[in-house]
Scaffold this motif. Structure first.
Motif, PDB file in Angstrom:
ATOM      1  N   TYR A 191       0.820  -1.214   0.000  1.00 54.64           N
ATOM      2  CA  TYR A 191       0.000   0.000   0.000  1.00 54.64           C
ATOM      3  C   TYR A 191       0.859   1.272   0.000  1.00 54.64           C
ATOM      4  CZ  TYR A 191      -4.481  -2.338   0.289  1.00 54.64           C
ATOM      5  OH  TYR A 191      -5.604  -3.076  -0.009  1.00 54.64           O
ATOM      6  N   THR A 192       2.038   1.193   0.597  1.00 53.04           N
ATOM      7  CA  THR A 192       2.943   2.344   0.543  1.00 53.04           C
ATOM      8  C   THR A 192       3.379   2.611  -0.894  1.00 53.04           C
ATOM      9  OG1 THR A 192       3.758   1.976   2.799  1.00 53.04           O
ATOM     10  CG2 THR A 192       5.150   3.269   1.336  1.00 53.04           C
ATOM     11  N   LEU A 193       3.725   1.546  -1.608  1.00 51.81           N
ATOM     12  CA  LEU A 193       4.107   1.695  -3.008  1.00 51.81           C
ATOM     13  C   LEU A 193       2.933   2.197  -3.850  1.00 51.81           C
ATOM     14  CD1 LEU A 193       6.296  -1.515  -3.513  1.00 51.81           C
ATOM     15  CD2 LEU A 193       7.088   0.859  -3.536  1.00 51.81           C
ATOM     16  N   THR A 194       1.738   1.714  -3.529  1.00 50.93           N
ATOM     17  CA  THR A 194       0.548   2.173  -4.247  1.00 50.93           C
ATOM     18  C   THR A 194       0.332   3.662  -4.032  1.00 50.93           C
ATOM     19  OG1 THR A 194      -0.519   0.000  -4.068  1.00 50.93           O
ATOM     20  CG2 THR A 194      -1.950   1.901  -4.475  1.00 50.93           C
ATOM     21  N   PHE A 195       0.464   4.102  -2.773  1.00 49.14           N
ATOM     22  CA  PHE A 195       0.263   5.524  -2.492  1.00 49.14           C
ATOM     23  C   PHE A 195       1.336   6.367  -3.174  1.00 49.14           C
ATOM     24  CE2 PHE A 195       0.053   9.465  -0.111  1.00 49.14           C
ATOM     25  CZ  PHE A 195      -1.318   9.635   0.047  1.00 49.14           C
TER      26      PHE A 195
END
Length: 285
Positions: free
Chosen positions: A256-260
């Motif tokens: 999710y960090t990479l997605t954000f």
């Protein structure tokens, strides 16, 4: 009260104590012997079903070889705060499905929110929030709607206007800015609120325009909470119609960090985002 839900803080402390015990190579029996109790008490502490006294906590941390005084004090503070009633209980409101979320929201120092279809809760106006609550559940009484809207406004005040507000990074989908929740007048006020919120010193607001096409956030909304101490790992919250899913594994956080981060690259820059919001506001005149 034995039937009460353990607070988020108690569950976090429980997870830390379990991890520290296992890292130290100690068994539940050895930990129980150290503080003079039965092993079932250690199990209940590590399952967040039972609190721990500050003396027992310090003794176990010594036993587990924790030598960082600062870290010890962080855990002691966490244990002390774990005894406090949750924010919703202080409001006299029984909303267990929101209690964990609000605890995370109030204790985070970094909040990353992606909302493709709705205005993020911390920047909603009362009129928008009311229209949203009424539209999503027509069976609610007026009193219940008032209560839920009041809670949302109290959340905003608590999080954004406190002494040390968290860093709030919001990415909105353009669709959220165009959907007429509550009608044109409500949306004018809501977009004005977004523009004002973007000027808050701790807020960064970006918009993913329709022209971006396919992007990393097409699977839906989520919120990433980051915390200031090692006792708190990051948490991802994914809401749905029946509840909230909390994700805490390293792999989930990384995903999710990479997605954000990808969404931040796709979205318009903050200044361009404000310009777009201002232009879209005129469509509601």
């Amino acid at each position: 009260m034995s039937g009460a839900r353990p607070t988020v803080r108690r569950r976090r402390l429980a997870a830390v104590l379990l991890a520290l015990r296992e890292e130290a190579g100690k068994s539940p029996e050895e930990a129980a012997e150290r503080i003079g109790c039965h092993r079932t008490k250690i199990n209940r502490i590590e399952n967040a079903r039972l609190g721990i006294s500050l003396g027992e906590l310090r003794d176990l941390l010594t036993f587990y070889g924790v030598e960082d005084d600062g870290y010890v004090e962080q855990l002691v503070a966490l244990a002390r705060r774990g005894r406090e009633p949750g924010w919703l209980q202080q409001l006299g409101t029984a909303l267990p499905s929101y209690a964990d979320y609000i605890d995370y929201e109030r204790t985070a120092n970094y909040i990353r929110s992606f909302e493709p279809l709705l205005i993020t809760g911390l920047l909603q106006t009362p009129d928008y929030a009311r229209a949203l609550v009424e539209g999503s559940n027509a069976m609610l009484s007026r009193e219940r709607v008032d209560e839920l809207v009041g809670i949302r406004m109290e959340r905003q005040q608590s999080v954004l206007e406190g002494d040390n507000p968290p860093r709030l990074c919001v990415i909105q989908g353009e669709a959220a800015l165009l959907t007429r929740v509550g009608g044109a007048k409500v949306m004018r006020g809501q977009l004005d609120r977004l523009l004002a919120g973007a000027e808050h010193p701790s807020v960064e607001l970006q918009v993913v325009p329709h022209s971006a096409g396919a992007h990393a956030g097409l699977m839906g909304a989520f919120v990433l909470f980051g915390f200031p101490t090692p006792a708190y790992s990051d948490v991802v919250c994914v809401e749905n119609k029946t509840g909230t899913l909390y994700l805490e594994t390293a792999e989930e956080i990384d995903t999710y960090t990479l997605t954000f981060d990808s969404l931040r690259s796709t979205a318009l820059a903050p200044a361009e985002s404000r310009d777009l919001i201002a232009r879209l506001r005129t469509t509601f005149d």
